[in-house]
Scaffold this motif. Structure first.
Motif, PDB file in Angstrom:
ATOM      1  N   ALA A  13      32.209  24.827  40.618  1.00 57.21           N
ATOM      2  CA  ALA A  13      32.951  23.618  40.256  1.00 57.21           C
ATOM      3  C   ALA A  13      32.005  22.435  40.336  1.00 57.21           C
ATOM      4  N   GLN A  14      32.343  21.406  39.610  1.00 60.55           N
ATOM      5  CA  GLN A  14      31.586  20.163  39.676  1.00 60.55           C
ATOM      6  C   GLN A  14      32.145  19.291  40.787  1.00 60.55           C
ATOM      7  N   PRO A  15      31.356  18.386  41.302  1.00 63.48           N
ATOM      8  CA  PRO A  15      31.885  17.442  42.301  1.00 63.48           C
ATOM      9  C   PRO A  15      33.119  16.732  41.766  1.00 63.48           C
ATOM     10  N   GLY A  16      34.129  16.652  42.616  1.00 61.62           N
ATOM     11  CA  GLY A  16      35.393  16.082  42.196  1.00 61.62           C
ATOM     12  C   GLY A  16      36.366  17.089  41.632  1.00 61.62           C
ATOM     13  N   GLY A  17      35.901  18.298  41.397  1.00 66.01           N
ATOM     14  CA  GLY A  17      36.747  19.339  40.830  1.00 66.01           C
ATOM     15  C   GLY A  17      37.592  20.043  41.872  1.00 66.01           C
ATOM     16  N   SER A  18      38.312  21.072  41.419  1.00 66.73           N
ATOM     17  CA  SER A  18      39.231  21.798  42.289  1.00 66.73           C
ATOM     18  C   SER A  18      39.068  23.306  42.118  1.00 66.73           C
ATOM     19  N   LEU A  19      39.365  24.015  43.172  1.00 66.17           N
ATOM     20  CA  LEU A  19      39.453  25.474  43.149  1.00 66.17           C
ATOM     21  C   LEU A  19      40.575  25.882  44.091  1.00 66.17           C
ATOM     22  N   ARG A  20      41.187  27.029  43.824  1.00 71.07           N
ATOM     23  CA  ARG A  20      42.182  27.559  44.749  1.00 71.07           C
ATOM     24  C   ARG A  20      41.779  28.961  45.156  1.00 71.07           C
ATOM     25  N   LEU A  21      41.652  29.154  46.440  1.00 71.28           N
ATOM     26  CA  LEU A  21      41.323  30.462  46.987  1.00 71.28           C
ATOM     27  C   LEU A  21      42.601  31.167  47.423  1.00 71.28           C
ATOM     28  N   SER A  22      42.575  32.475  47.290  1.00 74.69           N
ATOM     29  CA  SER A  22      43.690  33.301  47.747  1.00 74.69           C
ATOM     30  C   SER A  22      43.177  34.357  48.696  1.00 74.69           C
ATOM     31  N   CYS A  23      44.035  34.751  49.622  1.00 76.91           N
ATOM     32  CA  CYS A  23      43.701  35.819  50.558  1.00 76.91           C
ATOM     33  C   CYS A  23      44.875  36.774  50.573  1.00 76.91           C
ATOM     34  N   ALA A  24      44.654  37.983  50.103  1.00 72.40           N
ATOM     35  CA  ALA A  24      45.721  38.963  50.002  1.00 72.40           C
ATOM     36  C   ALA A  24      45.494  40.106  50.980  1.00 72.40           C
ATOM     37  N   GLY A  25      46.589  40.747  51.341  1.00 69.02           N
ATOM     38  CA  GLY A  25      46.466  41.989  52.083  1.00 69.02           C
ATOM     39  C   GLY A  25      46.696  41.894  53.574  1.00 69.02           C
ATOM     40  N   PHE A  26      47.056  40.740  54.095  1.00 66.99           N
ATOM     41  CA  PHE A  26      47.255  40.704  55.533  1.00 66.99           C
ATOM     42  C   PHE A  26      48.528  41.455  55.886  1.00 66.99           C
ATOM     43  N   ALA A  27      48.444  42.183  56.986  1.00 71.73           N
ATOM     44  CA  ALA A  27      49.595  42.929  57.451  1.00 71.73           C
ATOM     45  C   ALA A  27      50.723  41.968  57.773  1.00 71.73           C
ATOM     46  N   HIS A  28      51.938  42.378  57.525  1.00 72.73           N
ATOM     47  CA  HIS A  28      53.095  41.497  57.730  1.00 72.73           C
ATOM     48  C   HIS A  28      53.111  40.929  59.135  1.00 72.73           C
ATOM     49  N   LYS A  40      50.863  29.574  52.978  1.00 67.05           N
ATOM     50  CA  LYS A  40      50.993  31.017  52.873  1.00 67.05           C
ATOM     51  C   LYS A  40      52.346  31.398  52.326  1.00 67.05           C
ATOM     52  N   ASP A  41      52.358  32.514  51.632  1.00 63.58           N
ATOM     53  CA  ASP A  41      53.572  33.075  51.071  1.00 63.58           C
ATOM     54  C   ASP A  41      53.781  34.432  51.731  1.00 63.58           C
ATOM     55  N   ASP A  42      54.657  34.476  52.727  1.00 57.43           N
ATOM     56  CA  ASP A  42      54.869  35.724  53.448  1.00 57.43           C
ATOM     57  C   ASP A  42      55.406  36.831  52.546  1.00 57.43           C
ATOM     58  N   ALA A  43      56.222  36.463  51.574  1.00 56.16           N
ATOM     59  CA  ALA A  43      56.793  37.469  50.681  1.00 56.16           C
ATOM     60  C   ALA A  43      55.702  38.165  49.874  1.00 56.16           C
ATOM     61  N   LYS A  44      54.638  37.430  49.577  1.00 53.21           N
ATOM     62  CA  LYS A  44      53.532  37.995  48.804  1.00 53.21           C
ATOM     63  C   LYS A  44      52.362  38.402  49.693  1.00 53.21           C
ATOM     64  N   ASN A  45      52.513  38.206  51.005  1.00 53.72           N
ATOM     65  CA  ASN A  45      51.409  38.503  51.926  1.00 53.72           C
ATOM     66  C   ASN A  45      50.123  37.826  51.468  1.00 53.72           C
ATOM     67  N   THR A  46      50.231  36.580  51.074  1.00 52.22           N
ATOM     68  CA  THR A  46      49.073  35.874  50.543  1.00 52.22           C
ATOM     69  C   THR A  46      48.920  34.514  51.206  1.00 52.22           C
ATOM     70  N   LEU A  47      47.695  34.208  51.544  1.00 50.41           N
ATOM     71  CA  LEU A  47      47.315  32.911  52.109  1.00 50.41           C
ATOM     72  C   LEU A  47      46.508  32.168  51.048  1.00 50.41           C
ATOM     73  N   TYR A  48      46.717  30.862  50.930  1.00 52.41           N
ATOM     74  CA  TYR A  48      46.038  30.072  49.918  1.00 52.41           C
ATOM     75  C   TYR A  48      45.249  28.924  50.540  1.00 52.41           C
ATOM     76  N   LEU A  49      44.204  28.522  49.823  1.00 50.26           N
ATOM     77  CA  LEU A  49      43.476  27.309  50.180  1.00 50.26           C
ATOM     78  C   LEU A  49      43.232  26.537  48.888  1.00 50.26           C
ATOM     79  N   GLN A  50      43.960  25.445  48.722  1.00 48.86           N
ATOM     80  CA  GLN A  50      43.764  24.561  47.579  1.00 48.86           C
ATOM     81  C   GLN A  50      42.699  23.542  47.946  1.00 48.86           C
TER      82      GLN A  50
END
Length: 122
Positions: free
Chosen positions: A12-27, A71-81
């Motif tokens: 990304a360029q300075p000033g831009g955005s990315l969203r990271l996801s983390c999948a697979g964590f145990a409930h 985080k979205d527990d239903a999807k077992n996913t953590l996000y970082l915007q």
């Protein structure tokens, strides 16, 4: 065995955005601490953000106002915007779960993913 898989890294360029996801964590880890860490080239791993079992969020001073974790527990996913990215945000980003619920050190949590690379440059 807990497997944490990060995705969403890239350039990304300075000033831009990315969203990271983390999948697979145990409930069960949804009831414990989860977080994001990063390692810049040539530096130690450092904490970026964490969500505790009550949903309370803490951010490193360097990312406050720019990064948001959720985080979205239903999807077992953590996000970082990540918004308003800076070159100093460059590094490998790791999702983490369990262990001590702190971002004061880079190795407090119990489980870490393999990481996803974020590069911020003009």
């Amino acid at each position: 065995q807990v497997q944490l898989v990060e995705s969403g890294g890239g350039s990304a360029q300075p000033g831009g955005s990315l969203r990271l996801s983390c999948a697979g964590f145990a409930h069960r880890y949804g009831r414990f601490c989860m977080g994001w860490f990063r390692r810049a080239p040539g530096k130690e791993r450092e904490g970026v953000a964490r969500i505790d079992s009550d949903g309370k969020i803490m951010y490193a001073d360097s990312v406050k106002g720019r990064f948001t974790t959720s985080k979205d527990d239903a999807k077992n996913t953590l996000y970082l915007q990540m918004n308003d990215l800076k070159p100093e945000d460059t590094g490998t980003y790791y999702c983490a779960a369990g262990g001590r619920c702190t971002i004061a050190t880079g190795n407090a949590m119990e489980h870490y993913g393999k990481g996803t690379l974020v590069t911020v440059s003009p």
